[in-house]
Design a protein around this motif. Structure first.
Motif, PDB file in Angstrom:
ATOM      1  N   ALA A 148       2.233  17.380  24.264  1.00 13.38           N
ATOM      2  CA  ALA A 148       3.320  17.777  25.166  1.00 13.38           C
ATOM      3  C   ALA A 148       2.890  18.854  26.154  1.00 13.38           C
ATOM      4  O   ALA A 148       3.660  19.214  27.048  1.00 13.38           O
ATOM      5  CB  ALA A 148       4.496  18.275  24.325  1.00 13.38           C
ATOM      6  N   ASP A 149       1.665  19.355  25.990  1.00  8.11           N
ATOM      7  CA  ASP A 149       1.203  20.471  26.821  1.00  8.11           C
ATOM      8  C   ASP A 149       0.766  19.965  28.204  1.00  8.11           C
ATOM      9  O   ASP A 149      -0.128  19.134  28.304  1.00  8.11           O
ATOM     10  CB  ASP A 149       0.028  21.157  26.109  1.00  8.11           C
ATOM     11  CG  ASP A 149      -0.335  22.482  26.757  1.00  8.11           C
ATOM     12  OD1 ASP A 149      -0.200  22.591  27.988  1.00  8.11           O
ATOM     13  OD2 ASP A 149      -0.744  23.391  26.024  1.00  8.11           O
ATOM     14  N   PRO A 150       1.365  20.476  29.266  1.00  6.21           N
ATOM     15  CA  PRO A 150       1.001  19.985  30.607  1.00  6.21           C
ATOM     16  C   PRO A 150      -0.463  20.259  30.970  1.00  6.21           C
ATOM     17  O   PRO A 150      -1.075  19.498  31.735  1.00  6.21           O
ATOM     18  CB  PRO A 150       1.930  20.747  31.541  1.00  6.21           C
ATOM     19  CG  PRO A 150       2.720  21.680  30.713  1.00  6.21           C
ATOM     20  CD  PRO A 150       2.452  21.452  29.291  1.00  6.21           C
ATOM     21  N   GLU A 176      -6.431  24.865  21.093  1.00  5.94           N
ATOM     22  CA  GLU A 176      -6.345  24.292  19.748  1.00  5.94           C
ATOM     23  C   GLU A 176      -4.896  24.332  19.298  1.00  5.94           C
ATOM     24  O   GLU A 176      -4.101  25.133  19.802  1.00  5.94           O
ATOM     25  CB  GLU A 176      -7.233  25.062  18.770  1.00  5.94           C
ATOM     26  CG  GLU A 176      -6.814  26.504  18.515  1.00  5.94           C
ATOM     27  CD  GLU A 176      -7.670  27.144  17.433  1.00  5.94           C
ATOM     28  OE1 GLU A 176      -8.550  27.939  17.797  1.00  5.94           O
ATOM     29  OE2 GLU A 176      -7.440  26.847  16.248  1.00  5.94           O
ATOM     30  N   GLY A 177      -4.574  23.439  18.401  1.00 10.87           N
ATOM     31  CA  GLY A 177      -3.195  23.455  17.923  1.00 10.87           C
ATOM     32  C   GLY A 177      -2.820  22.131  17.295  1.00 10.87           C
ATOM     33  O   GLY A 177      -3.684  21.272  17.076  1.00 10.87           O
ATOM     34  N   ARG A 178      -1.522  21.994  16.997  1.00 10.03           N
ATOM     35  CA  ARG A 178      -1.039  20.745  16.416  1.00 10.03           C
ATOM     36  C   ARG A 178      -1.112  19.647  17.474  1.00 10.03           C
ATOM     37  O   ARG A 178      -0.829  19.887  18.648  1.00 10.03           O
ATOM     38  CB  ARG A 178       0.378  20.919  15.910  1.00 10.03           C
ATOM     39  CG  ARG A 178       0.442  21.831  14.669  1.00 10.03           C
ATOM     40  CD  ARG A 178       1.773  21.737  13.988  1.00 10.03           C
ATOM     41  NE  ARG A 178       2.880  22.018  14.899  1.00 10.03           N
ATOM     42  CZ  ARG A 178       4.150  21.828  14.591  1.00 10.03           C
ATOM     43  NH1 ARG A 178       4.480  21.359  13.411  1.00 10.03           N
ATOM     44  NH2 ARG A 178       5.099  22.102  15.458  1.00 10.03           N
ATOM     45  N   ALA A 179      -1.457  18.465  17.038  1.00  7.53           N
ATOM     46  CA  ALA A 179      -1.674  17.362  17.986  1.00  7.53           C
ATOM     47  C   ALA A 179      -0.420  17.097  18.804  1.00  7.53           C
ATOM     48  O   ALA A 179      -0.496  16.904  20.024  1.00  7.53           O
ATOM     49  CB  ALA A 179      -2.087  16.114  17.206  1.00  7.53           C
ATOM     50  N   ARG A 180       0.736  17.133  18.143  1.00  7.46           N
ATOM     51  CA  ARG A 180       1.963  16.795  18.877  1.00  7.46           C
ATOM     52  C   ARG A 180       2.276  17.866  19.947  1.00  7.46           C
ATOM     53  O   ARG A 180       2.789  17.551  21.007  1.00  7.46           O
ATOM     54  CB  ARG A 180       3.128  16.590  17.917  1.00  7.46           C
ATOM     55  CG  ARG A 180       3.699  17.856  17.312  1.00  7.46           C
ATOM     56  CD  ARG A 180       4.894  17.532  16.427  1.00  7.46           C
ATOM     57  NE  ARG A 180       4.450  16.858  15.208  1.00  7.46           N
ATOM     58  CZ  ARG A 180       4.920  17.167  14.008  1.00  7.46           C
ATOM     59  NH1 ARG A 180       5.832  18.088  13.851  1.00  7.46           N
ATOM     60  NH2 ARG A 180       4.487  16.549  12.943  1.00  7.46           N
ATOM     61  N   ASP A 181       1.896  19.126  19.648  1.00 10.09           N
ATOM     62  CA  ASP A 181       2.114  20.186  20.644  1.00 10.09           C
ATOM     63  C   ASP A 181       1.192  19.996  21.852  1.00 10.09           C
ATOM     64  O   ASP A 181       1.598  20.189  22.997  1.00 10.09           O
ATOM     65  CB  ASP A 181       1.861  21.570  20.021  1.00 10.09           C
ATOM     66  CG  ASP A 181       2.849  21.877  18.906  1.00 10.09           C
ATOM     67  OD1 ASP A 181       3.926  21.219  18.894  1.00 10.09           O
ATOM     68  OD2 ASP A 181       2.554  22.733  18.055  1.00 10.09           O
ATOM     69  N   LEU A 182      -0.074  19.628  21.545  1.00  5.33           N
ATOM     70  CA  LEU A 182      -1.027  19.432  22.642  1.00  5.33           C
ATOM     71  C   LEU A 182      -0.643  18.225  23.495  1.00  5.33           C
ATOM     72  O   LEU A 182      -0.843  18.224  24.713  1.00  5.33           O
ATOM     73  CB  LEU A 182      -2.444  19.258  22.087  1.00  5.33           C
ATOM     74  CG  LEU A 182      -3.079  20.532  21.525  1.00  5.33           C
ATOM     75  CD1 LEU A 182      -4.412  20.221  20.873  1.00  5.33           C
ATOM     76  CD2 LEU A 182      -3.292  21.563  22.627  1.00  5.33           C
ATOM     77  N   GLY A 193      -8.051  18.129  36.201  1.00  6.78           N
ATOM     78  CA  GLY A 193      -7.826  19.539  36.437  1.00  6.78           C
ATOM     79  C   GLY A 193      -8.668  20.398  35.522  1.00  6.78           C
ATOM     80  O   GLY A 193      -9.646  19.938  34.947  1.00  6.78           O
ATOM     81  N   SER A 194      -8.342  21.658  35.364  1.00  6.80           N
ATOM     82  CA  SER A 194      -9.073  22.537  34.462  1.00  6.80           C
ATOM     83  C   SER A 194      -8.077  23.313  33.607  1.00  6.80           C
ATOM     84  O   SER A 194      -6.913  23.466  33.980  1.00  6.80           O
ATOM     85  CB  SER A 194      -9.952  23.505  35.247  1.00  6.80           C
ATOM     86  OG  SER A 194      -9.139  24.288  36.078  1.00  6.80           O
ATOM     87  N   VAL A 195      -8.586  23.829  32.482  1.00  2.00           N
ATOM     88  CA  VAL A 195      -7.709  24.570  31.578  1.00  2.00           C
ATOM     89  C   VAL A 195      -7.674  26.020  32.025  1.00  2.00           C
ATOM     90  O   VAL A 195      -8.705  26.667  32.179  1.00  2.00           O
ATOM     91  CB  VAL A 195      -8.225  24.463  30.136  1.00  2.00           C
ATOM     92  CG1 VAL A 195      -7.337  25.250  29.204  1.00  2.00           C
ATOM     93  CG2 VAL A 195      -8.271  23.009  29.729  1.00  2.00           C
ATOM     94  N   ALA A 196      -6.463  26.508  32.223  1.00  4.98           N
ATOM     95  CA  ALA A 196      -6.333  27.869  32.740  1.00  4.98           C
ATOM     96  C   ALA A 196      -6.616  28.910  31.669  1.00  4.98           C
ATOM     97  O   ALA A 196      -7.112  29.981  31.943  1.00  4.98           O
ATOM     98  CB  ALA A 196      -4.942  28.062  33.308  1.00  4.98           C
ATOM     99  N   GLY A 197      -6.335  28.658  30.436  1.00  4.87           N
ATOM    100  CA  GLY A 197      -6.595  29.648  29.404  1.00  4.87           C
ATOM    101  C   GLY A 197      -5.700  29.478  28.221  1.00  4.87           C
ATOM    102  O   GLY A 197      -5.037  28.487  28.100  1.00  4.87           O
ATOM    103  N   GLU A 216      -3.405  17.979  32.763  1.00  5.90           N
ATOM    104  CA  GLU A 216      -4.161  18.483  33.911  1.00  5.90           C
ATOM    105  C   GLU A 216      -5.670  18.301  33.675  1.00  5.90           C
ATOM    106  O   GLU A 216      -6.398  17.821  34.526  1.00  5.90           O
ATOM    107  CB  GLU A 216      -3.837  19.962  34.088  1.00  5.90           C
ATOM    108  CG  GLU A 216      -3.915  20.454  35.524  1.00  5.90           C
ATOM    109  CD  GLU A 216      -3.470  21.900  35.612  1.00  5.90           C
ATOM    110  OE1 GLU A 216      -4.313  22.707  36.007  1.00  5.90           O
ATOM    111  OE2 GLU A 216      -2.317  22.204  35.224  1.00  5.90           O
ATOM    112  N   LEU A 217      -6.089  18.671  32.447  1.00 11.61           N
ATOM    113  CA  LEU A 217      -7.509  18.595  32.103  1.00 11.61           C
ATOM    114  C   LEU A 217      -8.001  17.153  32.157  1.00 11.61           C
ATOM    115  O   LEU A 217      -9.062  16.864  32.708  1.00 11.61           O
ATOM    116  CB  LEU A 217      -7.726  19.175  30.697  1.00 11.61           C
ATOM    117  CG  LEU A 217      -9.145  19.124  30.173  1.00 11.61           C
ATOM    118  CD1 LEU A 217     -10.044  20.036  30.983  1.00 11.61           C
ATOM    119  CD2 LEU A 217      -9.184  19.538  28.709  1.00 11.61           C
TER     120      LEU A 217
END
Lengths: 296, 240
Positions: free
Chosen positions: B225-227, B217-223, B236-240, B231-232
């Motif tokens: 940019a999140d690698p 969860e988080g700000r949309a712009r941060d997500l 891929g899968s979310v590591a945590g 992946e998901l």
């Protein structure tokens, strides 16, 4: 022949009431009720039990109406937890349970022998005025119920019923209470069916469990499919057409010189074949539902 | 405005689909709920809307626990507007009839005033207001269902996959309209979406679900940019 015509017309009016009432549930609200005959049975047994206990016909009408309203509420309550298809099967089961109850509870319903000797509503009038007066009453009630159903389904309430039928989740998201929307047409429909049952009981002067077979429900369904689901005029037209066709089968048999045992088979063929023909080639029935409208 | 706290929910006697989810959405923001198929996105939205009561936890609107309040009462009493994923217009009615249905509980003068204002705001629909809804394109139907929800003047708008079945061009049109609603009205919008990156483009915050729990969860712009997001959504899968 004139008296036969009066009889067939009276029966057509009674089935017209039943078709109108089922149409309110199936045609407009999308409530697939396979146990509709049980609501009719509330009316017949209301009249018969009141007669057996010497409470008078008004009490019989009230008793039948109250029983039908309660049964309709029970149907509606079932609908809160079941999908449409399972609900249809549940209504069929309830109707069969009630028929079995009527067959076995002799102290109340007369058992398999039923209750005989109910007075005709205009029995004091000489023939043909008595049957004619009954026909007149049935025709007036059919016209009144038709007008009531028209008023219900042509306004914003009718639109709500169609929303319930076609897009229940959408109806909820627009603020409609689906449980209340299901209850109202069921109760109104139950009351109309009970009136038809009451009139039928006093017309035939006999009430028995054999009148409550599920085949009767499917006969009313056939009338609706032939006449036009979702159209009140279609429902009445289907009831009249089927009733007259079935009544005149013996005459066709005589004209063709067929043996008497062909009558039942011809009737079944007429209902089944006609139903199949409409389902295959004219699904909207003789008088189709009016789509769209000036509801909002 | 909306506070979901440790909600567990499922259908019938089946297993929990939501396993202790918490979510917050405030006025004036678009919160999008993302995740792979079967992760519980639509179930969570149905819980908030009132189609499904939570087995545990609370769903609150303005601090009041409304977990057991059914959807029709939320629409009329709590200012909630819900737009279903598909079959969200009444195809046999005209565009104007569809829109007015959304405000059927309002007095006629108020309803007509809002209708006129919305028709000025959405001229494309206004031009087709007398046509049957079945004659509209997929994107126009989505706009129509949005406008129908807006006519009641909701303070919360719940959208179940508004881009489902739309072409990329129409999807952008619908997302622009949703962003416009937030900017013009300051409404709280919660939106379930499959098109994650497009949804994040207009959202303020996001929750990513996997197997009925909040994985990110988080700000949309941060997500964006999140690698691990890439992946998901690229298998891929979310590591945590």
């Amino acid at each position: 022949m004139f008296e036969f015509l009066i009889h067939v017309s009276t029966m057509a009016c009674l089935f017209g009431l039943l078709a109108l009432s089922l149409n309110l549930q199936v045609g407009f609200a999308g409530l697939v009720n396979f146990g509709h005959i049980a609501l009719f049975g509330c009316g017949t047994y209301g009249a018969a039990i009141a007669f057996a206990n010497q409470w008078g016909p008004v009490a019989g009408l009230l008793l039948g109406g109250a029983a039908a309203a309660l049964l309709a509420l029970a149907f509606a309550r079932l609908g809160r937890n079941l999908g449409a298809d399972y609900w249809g099967i549940a209504t069929l089961s309830i109707a069969e349970i009630l028929r079995t109850f009527a067959t076995n509870e002799q102290w109340l319903t007369g058992g398999a022998q039923g209750i005989h000797g109910l007075p005709m509503l205009f029995g004091s009038l000489p023939a043909p005025w008595g049957p004619l007066a009954t026909l007149g009453l049935c025709a007036v009630l059919l016209a009144v119920c038709w007008a009531l159903c028209q008023r219900l389904v042509n306004g914003r309430y009718g639109l709500a019923l169609k929303l319930l039928r076609e897009e229940p989740q959408l109806a909820s998201s627009l603020g409609y209470d689906l449980a209340a929307l299901r209850r109202t047409p069921l109760v109104i429909s139950g009351l109309i069916a009970a009136v038809a049952g009451f009139l039928f009981a006093h017309y035939t002067t006999f009430v028995g469990p054999d009148q409550l077979y599920s085949a009767e429900t499917f006969l009313i369904w056939s009338m609706l499919i032939v006449g036009g689901l979702g159209n009140n005029l279609g429902a009445v037209a289907g009831a009249f057409l089927m009733q007259f066709l079935l009544a005149y089968v013996p005459f066709v048999k005589d004209a063709l010189g067929l043996p008497s045992e062909f009558v039942a088979a011809m009737r079944l063929t007429l209902v089944g074949g006609g139903l199949l023909a409409f389902l295959l080639w004219r699904t909207q029935g003789l008088i189709p539902e009016r789509i769209g409208g000036r509801h909002a | 405005m909306i506070d979901v706290s440790n909600v567990r929910a499922g259908y019938g006697d089946g297993a929990d689909i939501l396993n202790g989810i918490s979510l917050h959405a405030a006025g004036g923001e678009i919160v999008t709920i993302l995740g792979p198929n079967g992760c519980g996105k639509s179930t969570l939205l149905k819980c908030i809307a009132g189609f499904l009561a939570p087995r545990a936890g609370t769903v609150a609107i303005d601090g009041e626990d409304v977990g057991a309040v059914p959807v029709h009462r939320k629409v009329r009493g709590y200012g909630v507007g819900f737009v279903p994923q598909t079959d969200n217009v009444f195809a046999t009615l005209s565009v104007s009839e569809n829109i007015r249905l959304g405000a059927r509980h309002l007095p006629r003068a108020e309803r007509e005033g809002r209708f006129d204002a919305l028709m000025r705001q959405y001229p494309t629909l206004a031009a087709k207001q007398n046509r049957k809804a079945s004659a509209l394109s997929g994107g126009e139907r989505q706009i129509l269902s949005l406008v129908r929800a807006l006519i009641a003047g909701p303070k919360i708008l719940l959208l179940d996959e508004p881009s489902a079945g739309l072409s990329p061009l129409m999807m952008h049109e619908v997302f622009d309209a949703i962003a416009g609603i937030r900017d013009d009205t300051g409404m709280c919008i919660v939106m379930v979406e499959q098109n994650a990156f497009e949804a994040l483009g207009i959202a303020d915050r996001a929750y990513v679900l996997t197997l009925g729990t909040v994985a990110m969860e988080g700000r949309a712009r941060d997500l964006l940019a999140d690698p691990s997001m890439r992946e998901l959504y690229l298998g891929g899968s979310v590591a945590g």
